[in-house]
Enzyme design. Structure first.
Site, PDB file in Angstrom:
ATOM      1  N   GLU A  60      70.020  41.627  23.875  1.00 29.55           N
ATOM      2  CA  GLU A  60      71.114  40.692  24.167  1.00 29.55           C
ATOM      3  C   GLU A  60      72.477  41.362  24.152  1.00 29.55           C
ATOM      4  O   GLU A  60      73.386  40.949  24.873  1.00 29.55           O
ATOM      5  CB  GLU A  60      71.099  39.522  23.169  1.00 29.55           C
ATOM      6  N   HIS A 129      65.232  28.695  15.839  1.00 27.31           N
ATOM      7  CA  HIS A 129      65.221  28.345  17.265  1.00 27.31           C
ATOM      8  C   HIS A 129      65.757  26.940  17.510  1.00 27.31           C
ATOM      9  O   HIS A 129      65.456  26.344  18.549  1.00 27.31           O
ATOM     10  CB  HIS A 129      63.806  28.428  17.831  1.00 27.31           C
TER      11      HIS A 129
END
Lengths: 331, 340
Positions: A60, A129
């Protein structure tokens, strides 16, 4: 008009912008071969080629950094970060680079990049998440934080974001991708500005200020409140930075009551920031303290019953409204 | 023998003396900056390039004006080599409106659109992914520029280094990674920080061409850079260069250098000063003499002194500029209010 999903609407926005402008590219994890983690980018690599729709390694930091550098040098990248939870690994480039370079380099550059990422919980994905985290980005000068709740807004705002000269975070919600709504026919060009909210339901007794998926909870709550004689106005901010403050204040001037509704955590967050702005600029219009409906102040749990209790529901909103709104009797 | 026909590393006398001048300009500029800092004219952090001049000047000689340079917070030398006006550079250090970044960046955030010196970045290794983005633009927009990115030996321990090198190979990006290994990341010695003593295995891990050079020898650096730039330009392939060098001063002006001995630094200064080494090479080759060197030295000193004068006499930034240039869109500020 036709009815389509939030997911399709996002894809249409990217497709149309890629057709319009060759500089638009998409980079991210699993956007091509896998078909998109949430299938938003499905088919785009086939249509536009793998030069412009680029699968990346699971990294990322370099996804964000390369997107920023590409934006500074002439491309119009849309970087898909698989979820906002992983964006913490990209946040150095988002906060320390994208939000800073124009200012610290004396206005010599700008960063026309879009970071798309889903946030939110409610699908039993556990603590790592299920976060919102929009607050973190909305705190930072130099960024725009856009959180559409409907397919119409998602498409119009993503198109605006891609055309925008500044870094935009388009924060989606995992549970919104399947939501259906009216969107103009393909070929019918429209955009939605990145600095305007939208009244999703008009009302006179209380203002529900909200954004992202919580808009739908508020609409549900407003429906229920209507049966009990309370008329709730639902102000969908659509973007939280910048925030369409006048829209909120005008509504509060009319209703004299406000409840801020968000999925994220209560403390030091976007909702408290919004409430503080209402207090600061609209205090004289308030007849009651501002209500605040939020997620529970805990990491997201896995167990279904726990998770259900962790996130706000329309029932919580109804209760919060009733707490500050006198029920009109004798009508 | 006609002196002007002599070359070194394929460079003629004029080019060689320009290289010499660039190094001297870096040296004098940094010494003037150090003085400014001591006088309290320059605030914050000031990371000087002194001792590393051969790297930035040598690499730059391999570049075309259209090539892009991206750097860390130790970037004054890279900016000067790329042609950034010393006056505007010093003014930035002084926090003045006439600075390259309008006084809003400071020593660590030098940027010149005109010279394609695209930033001093002060988050260690963050500039490597950014450089990959520039290189991606070059590739996709078919603009034939090469991107050079400088970083120190500390940066290679950051994840961003590894993510960037991997992506550069996977995407075949026209980028040259230049590690200026000055042996210390702040106070952490390379031999205590690196699991391996050279960057070679790290380059190999990403199937990347690698070259280690003596970063005190400007011509060695130039030749390595030349190969890497050619590779990037012609075959769109990245290279990692490790230039072994030494910073004669501390990490920043705030650094008392407790982690290394005075003798060690003195030894480097005595035996490995890149400017002295270069002068010796030019003298031995019969290309230039002390008079040539003196001329360059005087000129560099004069330019550096003028930069200080310019900076010191420049106005402070207007207070109104405090909130300017945060975004292109002026309505991007936190709260949108109706025009009244």
């Amino acid at each position: 008009m036709r009815v389509t999903t939030y997911r399709e609407a996002l894809r249409e926005a990217m497709r149309e912008e890629m057709q319009r402008d060759e500089r638009v590219i998409i980079i991210g994890e699993d956007i091509d071969a896998y078909g998109g983690t949430y299938a938003v980018t499905k088919g785009l690599a086939e249509e536009f080629g793998r030069d412009r729709v680029r699968d990346t390694p699971l990294a990322e930091g370099v996804i964000a950094g390369a997107a920023v550098g590409a934006a500074m040098s002439g491309l119009r990248p849309v970087a898909e970060i698989m979820t906002i939870n992983f964006s913490l690994l990209a946040s150095d480039q988002i906060i320390n680079t994208a939000a800073k370079v124009r200012y610290m380099f004396g206005g010599q550059t700008n960063v026309p990049v879009v970071f798309r990422m889903p946030a939110g919980g409610g699908a039993q994905r556990g603590a790592q998440h299920s976060q919102m985290l929009e607050t973190m980005y909305a705190h930072v000068p130099g960024l725009k934080v856009v959180m559409p709740a409907t397919p119409y807004d998602a498409k119009g705002m993503l198109k605006s974001a891609i055309r925008d000269e500044d870094p935009v975070l388009l924060i989606e919600h995992e549970l919104l991708y399947g939501v259906r709504g009216e969107v103009p026919d393909i070929g019918e060009e429209y955009t939605v500005p990145l600095n305007r909210g939208d009244i999703k339901r008009e009302g006179t007794d209380v203002t529900l200020v909200t954004f992202s998926r919580a808009v739908h909870l508020c609409l549900q709550a407003a429906e229920e409140l209507a049966h009990e004689g309370i008329s709730a106005e639902v102000v969908d901010l659509r973007c939280i930075r910048p925030i369409d403050l006048d829209l909120v204040l005008d509504s509060v001037k009319k209703t004299n009551r406000a409840v801020v509704v968000e999925e994220g955590w209560k403390y030091y967050g976007a909702g408290q920031g919004i409430a503080a702005m209402i207090y600061e600029y609209g205090f004289d219009d308030l007849d009651a303290p501002i209500g605040h409906v939020t997620g529970v102040d805990a990491p997201a749990p896995y167990a279904k019953n726990l998770e259900k209790a962790a996130f706000p529901t329309h029932t919580d909103i109804v209760a919060a409204v009733k707490k500050i709104t006198p029920v009109r009797s004798g009508r | 023998m006609v002196i002007r026909d002599l070359t070194l590393a394929g460079l003629n006398k004029e080019q060689l003396l320009n290289l010499h001048y660039t190094m001297l300009l870096m040296r004098h500029f940094e010494e003037k900056a150090a003085e400014g800092y001591t006088l309290g004219k320059i605030g914050g952090f000031l990371h000087l390039y002194t001792g590393q001049e051969a790297v930035g000047s040598g690499v730059n000689l391999a570049l075309e004006p259209n090539d892009v340079v991206i750097s860390s917070y130790r970037e004054h030398g890279h900016a000067l080599a790329k042609g950034v006006d010393p006056n505007a550079l010093m003014a930035e250090l002084y926090g003045r409106a006439s600075g390259v970044s309008k006084g809003r960046g400071g020593s660590m955030h030098i940027f010149s659109k005109e010279h394609k010196l695209f930033g001093g970045y002060a988050i260690v290794a963050a500039q490597l992914p950014i450089a990959c983005g520039y290189a991606l633009s070059a590739k996709l927009l078919k603009e034939n520029f090469v991107t050079v990115v400088y970083f120190g030996d500390g940066a290679v321990d950051e994840g961003a280094f590894h993510e960037a090198l991997n992506l550069a190979t996977v995407w075949q990006l026209p980028v040259v990674f230049v590690c200026e290994n000055n042996l210390y990341s702040m106070g952490m010695a390379v031999e205590r920080a690196w699991a391996v003593s050279s960057l070679e295995p790290r380059a190999k891990a990403y199937a990347m061409d690698f070259e280690q050079v003596n970063g005190m020898n400007a011509l060695d650096v130039f030749q390595a850079a030349q190969k890497a730039v050619k590779r990037a330009r012609e075959t769109s392939r990245p290279t990692l260069i490790e230039a072994k060098t030494y910073r004669f001063r501390g990490h920043s002006m705030a650094d008392p250098t407790a982690y290394r001995s005075k003798e060690e630094a003195e030894q480097w200064r005595q035996t490995s000063d890149p400017i002295v080494l270069f002068e010796n090479a030019l003298r031995e080759a019969g290309i230039a003499n002390t008079e040539d060197f003196k001329k360059n030295d005087d000129r560099a000193l004069q330019i550096a002194a003028k930069a200080v004068e310019f900076a010191d006499s420049s106005p402070l930034p207007d207070l109104q500029s405090l909130t300017e240039d945060i975004m292109v869109d002026p309505t991007g500020a936190i709260a949108w209010r109706r025009p009244r």
